[in-house]
Write a protein that holds these residues in place. Structure first.
Motif, PDB file in Angstrom:
ATOM      1  N   THR A 122      45.632  27.759  39.938  1.00 52.70           N
ATOM      2  CA  THR A 122      44.386  27.746  40.691  1.00 52.70           C
ATOM      3  C   THR A 122      43.357  26.933  39.913  1.00 52.70           C
ATOM      4  N   CYS A 123      42.149  26.836  40.437  1.00 52.92           N
ATOM      5  CA  CYS A 123      41.144  26.014  39.771  1.00 52.92           C
ATOM      6  C   CYS A 123      39.740  26.402  40.214  1.00 52.92           C
ATOM      7  N   ASN A 124      38.748  25.678  39.708  1.00 50.21           N
ATOM      8  CA  ASN A 124      37.350  25.962  40.021  1.00 50.21           C
ATOM      9  C   ASN A 124      36.883  25.350  41.339  1.00 50.21           C
ATOM     10  N   HIS A 125      37.237  24.083  41.550  1.00 49.19           N
ATOM     11  CA  HIS A 125      36.560  23.297  42.588  1.00 49.19           C
ATOM     12  C   HIS A 125      37.142  23.435  43.985  1.00 49.19           C
ATOM     13  N   CYS A 126      38.417  23.731  44.095  1.00 52.85           N
ATOM     14  CA  CYS A 126      39.098  23.705  45.398  1.00 52.85           C
ATOM     15  C   CYS A 126      38.600  24.842  46.296  1.00 52.85           C
ATOM     16  N   PRO A 127      38.156  24.530  47.518  1.00 56.35           N
ATOM     17  CA  PRO A 127      37.666  25.589  48.416  1.00 56.35           C
ATOM     18  C   PRO A 127      38.736  26.621  48.777  1.00 56.35           C
ATOM     19  N   TYR A 128      39.993  26.211  48.801  1.00 58.20           N
ATOM     20  CA  TYR A 128      41.077  27.159  49.066  1.00 58.20           C
ATOM     21  C   TYR A 128      41.197  28.146  47.908  1.00 58.20           C
ATOM     22  N   ALA A 129      41.151  27.614  46.689  1.00 58.76           N
ATOM     23  CA  ALA A 129      41.242  28.471  45.500  1.00 58.76           C
ATOM     24  C   ALA A 129      40.056  29.422  45.435  1.00 58.76           C
ATOM     25  N   VAL A 130      38.876  28.905  45.721  1.00 58.09           N
ATOM     26  CA  VAL A 130      37.663  29.734  45.708  1.00 58.09           C
ATOM     27  C   VAL A 130      37.767  30.851  46.747  1.00 58.09           C
ATOM     28  N   ALA A 131      38.294  30.519  47.932  1.00 57.11           N
ATOM     29  CA  ALA A 131      38.427  31.516  49.003  1.00 57.11           C
ATOM     30  C   ALA A 131      39.352  32.660  48.606  1.00 57.11           C
ATOM     31  N   TYR A 132      40.284  32.376  47.688  1.00 58.87           N
ATOM     32  CA  TYR A 132      41.260  33.392  47.275  1.00 58.87           C
ATOM     33  C   TYR A 132      40.858  34.158  46.016  1.00 58.87           C
ATOM     34  N   GLU A 133      39.759  33.803  45.379  1.00 58.44           N
ATOM     35  CA  GLU A 133      39.429  34.418  44.087  1.00 58.44           C
ATOM     36  C   GLU A 133      39.342  35.940  44.148  1.00 58.44           C
ATOM     37  N   ASP A 134      38.653  36.471  45.143  1.00 56.30           N
ATOM     38  CA  ASP A 134      38.530  37.931  45.240  1.00 56.30           C
ATOM     39  C   ASP A 134      39.882  38.590  45.475  1.00 56.30           C
ATOM     40  N   ARG A 135      40.729  37.932  46.254  1.00 57.73           N
ATOM     41  CA  ARG A 135      42.066  38.477  46.514  1.00 57.73           C
ATOM     42  C   ARG A 135      42.939  38.427  45.261  1.00 57.73           C
ATOM     43  N   ILE A 136      42.736  37.398  44.462  1.00 62.64           N
ATOM     44  CA  ILE A 136      43.483  37.302  43.197  1.00 62.64           C
ATOM     45  C   ILE A 136      43.047  38.418  42.252  1.00 62.64           C
ATOM     46  N   ILE A 137      41.752  38.666  42.204  1.00 64.14           N
ATOM     47  CA  ILE A 137      41.240  39.781  41.384  1.00 64.14           C
ATOM     48  C   ILE A 137      41.825  41.105  41.867  1.00 64.14           C
ATOM     49  N   ASP A 138      41.877  41.292  43.178  1.00 65.13           N
ATOM     50  CA  ASP A 138      42.436  42.530  43.743  1.00 65.13           C
ATOM     51  C   ASP A 138      43.911  42.682  43.405  1.00 65.13           C
ATOM     52  N   LEU A 139      44.647  41.567  43.452  1.00 63.18           N
ATOM     53  CA  LEU A 139      46.075  41.620  43.090  1.00 63.18           C
ATOM     54  C   LEU A 139      46.242  42.071  41.645  1.00 63.18           C
ATOM     55  N   ASP A 140      45.415  41.521  40.758  1.00 61.86           N
ATOM     56  CA  ASP A 140      45.515  41.874  39.349  1.00 61.86           C
ATOM     57  C   ASP A 140      45.158  43.338  39.118  1.00 61.86           C
ATOM     58  N   LYS A 141      44.081  43.787  39.747  1.00 65.19           N
ATOM     59  CA  LYS A 141      43.660  45.184  39.577  1.00 65.19           C
ATOM     60  C   LYS A 141      44.724  46.158  40.076  1.00 65.19           C
ATOM     61  N   LYS A 142      45.380  45.788  41.154  1.00 62.88           N
ATOM     62  CA  LYS A 142      46.386  46.682  41.731  1.00 62.88           C
ATOM     63  C   LYS A 142      47.686  46.677  40.944  1.00 62.88           C
ATOM     64  N   TYR A 143      48.150  45.478  40.575  1.00 71.35           N
ATOM     65  CA  TYR A 143      49.508  45.370  40.037  1.00 71.35           C
ATOM     66  C   TYR A 143      49.604  45.289  38.518  1.00 71.35           C
ATOM     67  N   LYS A 144      48.514  45.005  37.844  1.00 72.82           N
ATOM     68  CA  LYS A 144      48.567  44.962  36.377  1.00 72.82           C
ATOM     69  C   LYS A 144      49.000  46.310  35.824  1.00 72.82           C
ATOM     70  N   LYS A 145      48.432  47.380  36.360  1.00 68.59           N
ATOM     71  CA  LYS A 145      48.771  48.721  35.869  1.00 68.59           C
ATOM     72  C   LYS A 145      50.184  49.140  36.263  1.00 68.59           C
ATOM     73  N   LEU A 146      50.764  48.423  37.231  1.00 66.29           N
ATOM     74  CA  LEU A 146      52.133  48.706  37.660  1.00 66.29           C
ATOM     75  C   LEU A 146      53.145  47.785  36.980  1.00 66.29           C
ATOM     76  N   GLY A 147      52.651  46.890  36.111  1.00 69.17           N
ATOM     77  CA  GLY A 147      53.560  46.049  35.336  1.00 69.17           C
ATOM     78  C   GLY A 147      53.636  44.598  35.760  1.00 69.17           C
TER      79      GLY A 147
END
Length: 202
Positions: free
Chosen positions: A62-87
């Protein structure tokens, strides 16, 4: 002579077709992903081997400038919060050449990570050596890896879900479904999808 020309043209057409259908370099489902050592926005080097307790990884280019990447940032954070603790922690990698895209410089990565409160490593692919190994072409482009005795096996490649512009309209959560299946020791049903996003700037 005419038959020879026709045969030659058919052969040439066949060779062109074969050349155009050669699969691009990079990982496929079942490939063993090699480890890397990349600098995080906290200036520390990060490798997959650092995660002793991980069952696998959600590697996202992913990256800073791409509007697609920016649109997914919150979802990426949610994925990490959910699955990091599950391994299955998220490992984000910026593959872009900052000389081609100034907004993707390492210093601006630090700013973006702080602004958004990234809960995951945000690594810089210095020299652009890692993304070609994976075969990533877009930002975002996801690779779900499962840790095994043989190494980190690629289990899913593609998009995060089926709607980049409207999270409320998502019908297929590809990454979430893949990780959920792996956590249940089940086969991933949808193994590959088309990554939608900005082209990586080489």
């Amino acid at each position: 002579m005419k038959k020879f020309k026709i045969a030659f043209l058919l052969l040439a057409a066949g060779l062109i077709t074969a050349f155009n259908t050669i699969k691009p370099a990079g990982y496929e489902i079942g490939s063993i992903a090699t480890d890397f050592s990349l600098k995080n926005v906290d200036n520390k080097m990060v490798s997959l081997k650092d995660y002793k307790e991980a069952k696998g990884f959600i590697v996202i280019f992913t990256c800073n400038h791409c509007p697609y990447a920016v649109a997914y940032e919150d979802r990426i954070i949610d994925l990490d919060k959910k699955y990091k603790k599950l391994g299955y922690p998220v490992i984000a990698i910026n593959p872009n050449n900052p000389e081609k895209q100034k907004d993707d410089s390492f210093d601006k990565m630090k700013v973006r990570a702080k602004e958004k409160g990234f809960t995951f490593p945000y690594l810089f692919d210095d020299g652009q050596k890692i993304y070609p190994q994976y075969g990533a072409t877009k930002t975002p482009h996801v690779y779900v890896l499962q840790k095994t005795d043989k190494g980190n096996v690629v289990k899913y490649i593609g998009a995060i879900d089926d709607n980049h512009s409207d999270e409320t309209a998502v019908e297929q959560k590809y990454v979430q479904n893949a990780v959920d299946a792996l956590l249940k020791n089940q086969d991933v049903k949808v193994k590959t999808t088309k990554a939608i996003g900005c082209s990586i700037k080489a």
